[in-house]
Design an enzyme around this catalytic site. Structure first.
Site, mmCIF file in Angstrom:
data_model
loop_
_atom_site.group_PDB
_atom_site.id
_atom_site.type_symbol
_atom_site.label_atom_id
_atom_site.label_comp_id
_atom_site.label_asym_id
_atom_site.label_seq_id
_atom_site.Cartn_x
_atom_site.Cartn_y
_atom_site.Cartn_z
ATOM 1 N N ASP A 215 -7.087 4.270 -4.428
ATOM 2 C CA ASP A 215 -7.743 4.098 -3.126
ATOM 3 C C ASP A 215 -8.357 5.464 -2.824
ATOM 4 O O ASP A 215 -8.601 6.254 -3.765
ATOM 5 C CB ASP A 215 -6.719 3.673 -2.050
ATOM 6 N N LYS B 198 0.864 -1.192 0.000
ATOM 7 C CA LYS B 198 0.000 0.000 0.000
ATOM 8 C C LYS B 198 0.888 1.225 0.000
ATOM 9 O O LYS B 198 2.022 1.166 0.472
ATOM 10 C CB LYS B 198 -0.870 0.022 1.257
HETATM 11 P P1 NDP Z 1 -12.987 7.648 -2.726
HETATM 12 O O1 NDP Z 1 -11.914 8.648 -2.502
HETATM 13 O O2 NDP Z 1 -13.525 7.453 -4.081
HETATM 14 O O3 NDP Z 1 -14.219 7.936 -1.750
HETATM 15 C C1 NDP Z 1 -14.032 7.996 -0.383
HETATM 16 C C2 NDP Z 1 -15.353 8.326 0.289
HETATM 17 O O4 NDP Z 1 -15.216 8.137 1.684
HETATM 18 C C3 NDP Z 1 -15.748 9.769 0.098
HETATM 19 O O5 NDP Z 1 -17.138 9.879 0.106
HETATM 20 C C4 NDP Z 1 -15.117 10.441 1.313
HETATM 21 O O6 NDP Z 1 -15.770 11.646 1.710
HETATM 22 C C5 NDP Z 1 -15.325 9.388 2.376
HETATM 23 N N1 NDP Z 1 -14.236 9.508 3.361
HETATM 24 C C6 NDP Z 1 -12.911 9.401 3.122
HETATM 25 N N2 NDP Z 1 -12.198 9.590 4.229
HETATM 26 C C7 NDP Z 1 -13.086 9.833 5.207
HETATM 27 C C8 NDP Z 1 -12.978 10.103 6.574
HETATM 28 N N3 NDP Z 1 -11.774 10.166 7.174
HETATM 29 N N4 NDP Z 1 -14.141 10.281 7.279
HETATM 30 C C9 NDP Z 1 -15.347 10.214 6.667
HETATM 31 N N5 NDP Z 1 -15.512 9.965 5.357
HETATM 32 C C10 NDP Z 1 -14.413 9.780 4.647
HETATM 33 O O7 NDP Z 1 -12.383 6.282 -2.147
HETATM 34 P P2 NDP Z 1 -12.866 4.776 -2.435
HETATM 35 O O8 NDP Z 1 -14.322 4.721 -2.643
HETATM 36 O O9 NDP Z 1 -11.960 4.211 -3.445
HETATM 37 O O10 NDP Z 1 -12.483 4.062 -1.049
HETATM 38 C C11 NDP Z 1 -13.398 3.947 0.026
HETATM 39 C C12 NDP Z 1 -12.959 2.837 0.953
HETATM 40 O O11 NDP Z 1 -12.909 1.599 0.237
HETATM 41 C C13 NDP Z 1 -11.560 3.006 1.554
HETATM 42 O O12 NDP Z 1 -11.550 2.449 2.852
HETATM 43 C C14 NDP Z 1 -10.690 2.148 0.642
HETATM 44 O O13 NDP Z 1 -9.513 1.726 1.287
HETATM 45 C C15 NDP Z 1 -11.640 0.995 0.359
HETATM 46 N N6 NDP Z 1 -11.368 0.203 -0.823
HETATM 47 C C16 NDP Z 1 -11.243 0.789 -2.054
HETATM 48 C C17 NDP Z 1 -11.019 0.006 -3.168
HETATM 49 C C18 NDP Z 1 -10.968 0.590 -4.532
HETATM 50 O O14 NDP Z 1 -10.845 -0.186 -5.486
HETATM 51 N N7 NDP Z 1 -11.054 1.883 -4.718
HETATM 52 C C19 NDP Z 1 -10.838 -1.441 -3.059
HETATM 53 C C20 NDP Z 1 -11.077 -1.962 -1.735
HETATM 54 C C21 NDP Z 1 -11.294 -1.155 -0.668
HETATM 55 P P3 NDP Z 1 -15.103 13.060 1.354
HETATM 56 O O15 NDP Z 1 -15.291 13.228 -0.111
HETATM 57 O O16 NDP Z 1 -15.835 14.033 2.187
HETATM 58 O O17 NDP Z 1 -13.657 12.946 1.728
HETATM 59 O O1 2IT Z 2 -7.886 -1.698 -0.786
HETATM 60 C C1 2IT Z 2 -7.843 -2.159 -1.949
HETATM 61 O O2 2IT Z 2 -8.000 -3.366 -2.162
HETATM 62 C C2 2IT Z 2 -7.603 -1.239 -3.047
HETATM 63 N N1 2IT Z 2 -7.544 -0.039 -2.828
HETATM 64 C C3 2IT Z 2 -7.438 -1.758 -4.448
HETATM 65 C C4 2IT Z 2 -6.025 -2.258 -4.661
HETATM 66 C C5 2IT Z 2 -5.687 -2.619 -6.077
HETATM 67 O O3 2IT Z 2 -4.506 -2.924 -6.280
HETATM 68 O O4 2IT Z 2 -6.543 -2.640 -6.965
#
Ligand code: NDP
Ligand code: 2IT
Length: 447
Positions: free
Chosen positions: A166, A126
């Site tokens: 992420d 990461k």
């Molecule tokens: P994005 O940046 O697209 O969206 C994040 C969302 O979460 C936004 O709505 C944001 O609100 C909110 N958020 C972020 N930080 C905080 C915080 N500290 N407190 C409250 N709300 C928060 O990210 P993703 O959708 O990609 O990721 C969301 C989660 O999913 C994370 O935990 C990530 O690690 C996990 N994840 C992502 C994957 C991926 O493929 N993208 C894969 C697997 C897991 P705001 O806009 O106000 O910051």
């Molecule tokens: O938390 C996760 O699994 C991710 N942000 C996606 C990682 C990836 O390599 O696609």
């Protein structure tokens, strides 16, 4: 905790003081390891456990960049290469002001075990930065990404370490990062995933985490003779994972009644259908606006500031924003309101006390490392396509994603049964993934 494992845990605590998120992730895994120890003591020889707790490599670097006013800004960059036992380091990059070493280490640790569950040849890593993309111009984001890659490029590659997105890192950022990688490495190679479809990206990578989460939850419900049809669902966040979880849940007949961002949540009792979701996607991805703007557009919905989303009565709740966003009080409120299923889209979104409440209540609980593995799984498929210089159709990638989520579900169920905790997906996911990583490490010697 198993007595024999306690000294190792005490040591990891001493060595990593001041890293609460990392220790939380480690402790969560440890609580499932006693069962493995009693059945497969041989997996703990050669000090495998202590080795697994130490990242193979941790990189920290300076990222200087110039803002639009000509001022030089400095951020901190990270890449934690946690484990290459099963394949090249693989995992996302997070750009958020809260990013620090503890957060990077917990995410890399989790990633190693999540990636094992996909059964694809992927190690775990990461990275990211405390850079805050909010309020920055496209040009500032580009200059930051270029400076970040000026250091990162020497550590990554399609056979060594393959970052992706992420929080705060989406298609725009991956584009800038890939452009700079290609320029300085002089290689058009799949050293990043989540790329645009025109330059080596995979169909369905954008949708994969959210869709995969819903497929996983649907398999859980189906095992109990239930489905998403007519279910009330709340989803926190409104970013990549939340948007596509909402899209697939609505497509399966669920009524998604809430979404949020870090400011608060919106509640729409009529349900967020595909047309309303288009508005949210445009608002968050193009306009980079705030979720409260939803209520200005859709009358009858309301906005509530703060973290109150889990107080809404729902059948299924999906935390898809960030770590520790759902605590024991939230868990109690969900249970009191009759919630039957929690599926974690974010990484480590439920606190340990919340998880205990869910497990004690015997409701369906899908832990992050199993339920959100669809994103990295399709990243793995993107790597395969890049290596073959091929690109699969959306239909083909979707079929593979479903098969992978089905298999992870099956692995959790079978492992939990085998270890005497039937229906406990958390134990199933932890045990199955630990066994895979530990076995591969033992076979590869003391490295
Ligand atoms: P994005 O940046 O697209 O969206 C994040 C969302 O979460 C936004 O709505 C944001 O609100 C909110 N958020 C972020 N930080 C905080 C915080 N500290 N407190 C409250 N709300 C928060 O990210 P993703 O959708 O990609 O990721 C969301 C989660 O999913 C994370 O935990 C990530 O690690 C996990 N994840 C992502 C994957 C991926 O493929 N993208 C894969 C697997 C897991 P705001 O806009 O106000 O910051
Ligand atoms: O938390 C996760 O699994 C991710 N942000 C996606 C990682 C990836 O390599 O696609």
């Amino acid at each position: 905790m198993e007595k024999k494992l306690q000294p190792v845990f005490d040591k990891v605590q001493r060595k990593n003081e001041g890293e609460p998120e990392f220790l939380q992730a480690v402790s969560e895994l440890f609580h499932s390891l006693g069962k493995v120890y009693r059945k497969n003591e041989e997996l703990f020889r050669d000090n495998v456990l202590e080795r697994i707790l130490e990242p193979e490599r941790v990189l920290m670097f300076r990222v200087p960049w110039m803002d639009d006013s000509g001022k030089v800004q400095v951020n901190r960059g990270f890449r934690v290469e946690h484990s290459s036992a099963l394949g090249p380091y693989k995992g996302g990059l997070r750009f958020h002001p809260s990013v620090n070493l503890s957060m990077m280490k917990f995410l890399a640790f989790e990633q190693t075990f999540k990636n094992a569950l996909t059964a694809l040849p992927l190690g775990g890593g990461k990275g990211g930065s405390d850079f805050d993309p909010k309020g920055k111009s496209d040009a500032e984001v580009m200059r930051f990404c270029q400076s970040f890659m000026n250091e990162l490029f020497r550590h990554i590659g399609d056979q060594t370490d393959v970052p992706a997105g992420d929080i705060g890192v989406g298609v725009r950022e991956i584009g800038f990062l890939f452009g700079q990688y290609k320029k300085i490495a002089n290689r058009f190679a799949g050293a990043l995933t989540g790329k645009g479809l025109l330059y080596g990206g995979s169909e369905l990578r954008l949708e994969a985490t959210g869709y995969g989460l819903i497929y996983f939850a649907a398999y859980m419900l189906a095992r109990k003779g239930k489905s998403f049809e007519g279910k009330r669902v709340s989803i926190s966040g409104s970013g990549n994972v939340a948007q596509f979880a909402c899209e697939k849940a609505a497509a399966l007949g669920a009524r998604v009644v809430a979404l949020s961002d870090s400011g608060g949540h919106i509640e729409d009792d009529e349900g967020i259908d595909l047309a309303k979701l288009e508005f949210v996607k445009h608002l968050k991805n193009e306009k980079r606006g705030r979720i409260f703007e939803y209520v200005e557009r859709f009358k009858g919905s309301r906005y509530i500031a703060g973290n109150e989303i889990w107080k809404i009565p729902v059948d299924v709740a999906m935390p898809c924003a960030t770590q520790n966003e759902l605590d024991d009080l939230d868990a109690a409120a969900l249970l009191e309101n009759g919630c039957i299923c929690i599926a974690e889209g974010a990484n480590m979104p439920s606190t340990p006390a919340a998880i205990s409440k869910f497990l004690d209540a015997g409701i369906l609980f899908a832990p992050a490392k199993a339920a959100n593995a669809g994103g990295v799984a399709v990243s793995g498929l993107e790597m395969s396509q890049n290596a073959m210089r091929a690109s699969w159709t959306r239909h083909e990638v979707d079929a593979r994603l479903r098969a992978i989520m089905n298999r992870i579900h099956q692995t959790c169920i079978e492992t939990a049964e085998q270890f005497g905790v039937p229906g406990n997906y958390q134990a199933g996911a932890n045990i199955a993934s630990f066994r895979m990583v530990a076995t591969a490490m033992l076979q590869q010697g003391v490295v």
